[in-house]
Design a protein around this motif. Structure first.
Motif, short mmCIF file in Angstrom:
data_model
loop_
_atom_site.label_atom_id
_atom_site.label_comp_id
_atom_site.label_asym_id
_atom_site.label_seq_id
_atom_site.Cartn_x
_atom_site.Cartn_y
_atom_site.Cartn_z
N SER A 119 -31.73 51.78 104.51
CA SER A 119 -30.72 52.37 105.25
C SER A 119 -30.83 51.61 106.82
O SER A 119 -32.00 51.85 107.49
CB SER A 119 -30.91 53.86 105.52
OG SER A 119 -30.61 54.65 104.34
N ALA A 120 -29.70 51.35 107.34
CA ALA A 120 -29.80 50.59 108.50
C ALA A 120 -29.11 51.66 109.58
O ALA A 120 -28.34 52.60 109.39
CB ALA A 120 -28.79 49.73 108.59
N LEU A 121 -29.83 51.56 111.09
CA LEU A 121 -29.48 52.43 112.02
C LEU A 121 -28.23 51.49 112.72
O LEU A 121 -28.81 50.31 113.34
CB LEU A 121 -30.54 52.77 112.86
CG LEU A 121 -31.76 53.45 112.21
CD1 LEU A 121 -32.85 53.69 112.94
CD2 LEU A 121 -31.15 54.87 111.81
N VAL A 122 -27.19 51.87 112.79
CA VAL A 122 -25.94 51.19 113.64
C VAL A 122 -25.68 51.95 114.91
O VAL A 122 -25.30 53.29 114.51
CB VAL A 122 -25.06 50.58 112.75
CG1 VAL A 122 -23.95 50.27 113.39
CG2 VAL A 122 -25.63 49.89 111.51
N ARG A 123 -25.52 51.39 115.91
CA ARG A 123 -24.49 51.93 117.12
C ARG A 123 -23.52 51.26 117.71
O ARG A 123 -23.94 50.00 117.93
CB ARG A 123 -25.70 52.46 117.81
CG ARG A 123 -25.10 53.15 119.22
CD ARG A 123 -26.14 53.67 120.30
NE ARG A 123 -26.09 53.36 121.48
CZ ARG A 123 -26.72 53.37 122.55
NH1 ARG A 123 -28.13 53.60 122.37
NH2 ARG A 123 -26.21 53.33 123.86
N ASN A 124 -22.46 51.64 117.86
CA ASN A 124 -21.39 51.07 118.29
C ASN A 124 -21.19 49.40 117.54
O ASN A 124 -21.07 48.54 118.24
CB ASN A 124 -21.49 50.55 119.77
CG ASN A 124 -21.65 51.69 120.61
OD1 ASN A 124 -20.94 52.79 120.15
ND2 ASN A 124 -22.05 51.73 121.62
N GLY A 125 -21.45 49.28 116.24
CA GLY A 125 -21.22 48.27 115.52
C GLY A 125 -22.54 47.30 115.48
O GLY A 125 -22.29 46.35 114.68
N ALA A 126 -23.64 47.75 116.17
CA ALA A 126 -24.70 46.94 116.23
C ALA A 126 -25.91 47.50 115.42
O ALA A 126 -26.36 48.47 115.69
CB ALA A 126 -25.07 46.65 117.67
N GLN A 127 -26.58 46.78 114.67
CA GLN A 127 -27.48 47.12 114.00
C GLN A 127 -28.65 46.99 114.77
O GLN A 127 -29.05 45.96 115.23
CB GLN A 127 -27.83 46.56 112.57
CG GLN A 127 -29.07 47.04 111.87
CD GLN A 127 -29.19 46.33 110.33
OE1 GLN A 127 -28.32 46.19 109.84
NE2 GLN A 127 -30.55 46.21 110.25
N PHE A 128 -29.56 48.21 114.89
CA PHE A 128 -30.59 48.06 116.03
C PHE A 128 -32.03 48.30 115.36
O PHE A 128 -33.13 48.39 115.87
CB PHE A 128 -30.39 48.83 117.32
CG PHE A 128 -30.46 50.33 117.11
CD1 PHE A 128 -31.72 51.00 117.17
CD2 PHE A 128 -29.36 50.92 116.77
CE1 PHE A 128 -31.92 52.36 116.86
CE2 PHE A 128 -29.31 52.32 116.50
CZ PHE A 128 -30.54 53.36 116.80
N GLY A 129 -32.00 48.94 114.10
CA GLY A 129 -33.15 49.17 113.36
C GLY A 129 -32.64 49.80 111.83
O GLY A 129 -31.47 49.46 111.57
N PHE A 130 -33.80 49.68 111.07
CA PHE A 130 -33.48 50.44 109.82
C PHE A 130 -34.89 50.85 109.17
O PHE A 130 -36.00 51.06 109.82
CB PHE A 130 -33.18 49.09 108.68
CG PHE A 130 -34.14 48.04 108.86
CD1 PHE A 130 -35.17 47.93 107.74
CD2 PHE A 130 -34.14 46.84 109.82
CE1 PHE A 130 -36.12 46.79 107.69
CE2 PHE A 130 -34.88 45.71 109.62
CZ PHE A 130 -35.94 45.92 108.59
N VAL A 131 -34.81 51.80 108.16
CA VAL A 131 -35.59 52.33 107.46
C VAL A 131 -35.89 51.56 106.07
O VAL A 131 -34.80 51.48 105.28
CB VAL A 131 -35.76 53.73 107.30
CG1 VAL A 131 -36.63 54.54 106.46
CG2 VAL A 131 -35.39 54.56 108.77
N MET A 132 -37.00 51.14 105.64
CA MET A 132 -37.18 50.36 104.34
C MET A 132 -38.39 50.99 103.97
O MET A 132 -39.72 50.88 104.44
CB MET A 132 -37.41 49.19 104.81
CG MET A 132 -37.23 48.13 103.41
SD MET A 132 -35.74 48.12 102.48
CE MET A 132 -34.59 47.24 103.70
N LYS A 133 -38.69 51.37 102.82
CA LYS A 133 -40.02 51.95 102.26
C LYS A 133 -40.69 52.95 103.16
O LYS A 133 -41.94 52.79 103.51
CB LYS A 133 -40.52 50.82 101.64
CG LYS A 133 -39.95 50.04 100.34
CD LYS A 133 -40.92 49.06 100.15
CE LYS A 133 -40.18 47.88 98.92
NZ LYS A 133 -40.80 46.82 98.70
N GLY A 134 -39.83 53.96 103.70
CA GLY A 134 -40.59 54.87 104.39
C GLY A 134 -40.98 54.50 105.80
O GLY A 134 -41.58 55.33 106.54
#
Length: 126
Positions: A32-47
């Protein structure tokens, strides 16, 4: 970790980072990607929470023993040095997690503004 559990963890991190609705959670390959104002700044992968890093943040995370995101594809290991796993002590400190997330957002490449192709004409008196 299944897709629903990954999304739930991403939502939990998002709620710690910003007010409700400020961060969008989107599907991102198996995470799952973390997106703010259209910009992906992080994600969660395998915990694991990964944040976008600039050179200074990369050095700090590496000093804490953090590693860049990597995966196997076509029989080889691919390393993505723009995203690093967030150290445990950062995750355990909500204030520090918010600061690191803000820095990660600042490190993202945002869509460029479209500039007008019109030429500005200036007339000087005299």
């Amino acid at each position: 970790m299944g897709n629903e559990a990954t999304r739930s963890l991403a939502l939990e991190f998002a709620s710690q980072i910003a007010p409700p609705g400020a961060i969008d959670i989107r599907r991102f390959f198996g995470g799952s990607a973390l997106v703010r104002n259209g910009a992906q700044f992080g994600f969660v992968m395998k915990g694991t929470l990964y944040l976008r890093v600039d050179a200074a943040m990369r050095a700090e995370f590496e000093a804490d023993g953090s590693e860049p995101f990597s995966y196997r594809a076509a029989g080889r290991e691919v390393t993505v040095r723009r995203y690093y796993a967030v150290p445990a002590h950062v995750i355990d400190d909500p204030s520090l997690l918010r600061r690191c997330s803000e820095r990660a957002f600042d490190a993202t490449t945002r869509p460029a503004r479209k500039h007008s192709k019109a030429t500005l004409a200036v007339s000087l008196p005299g």
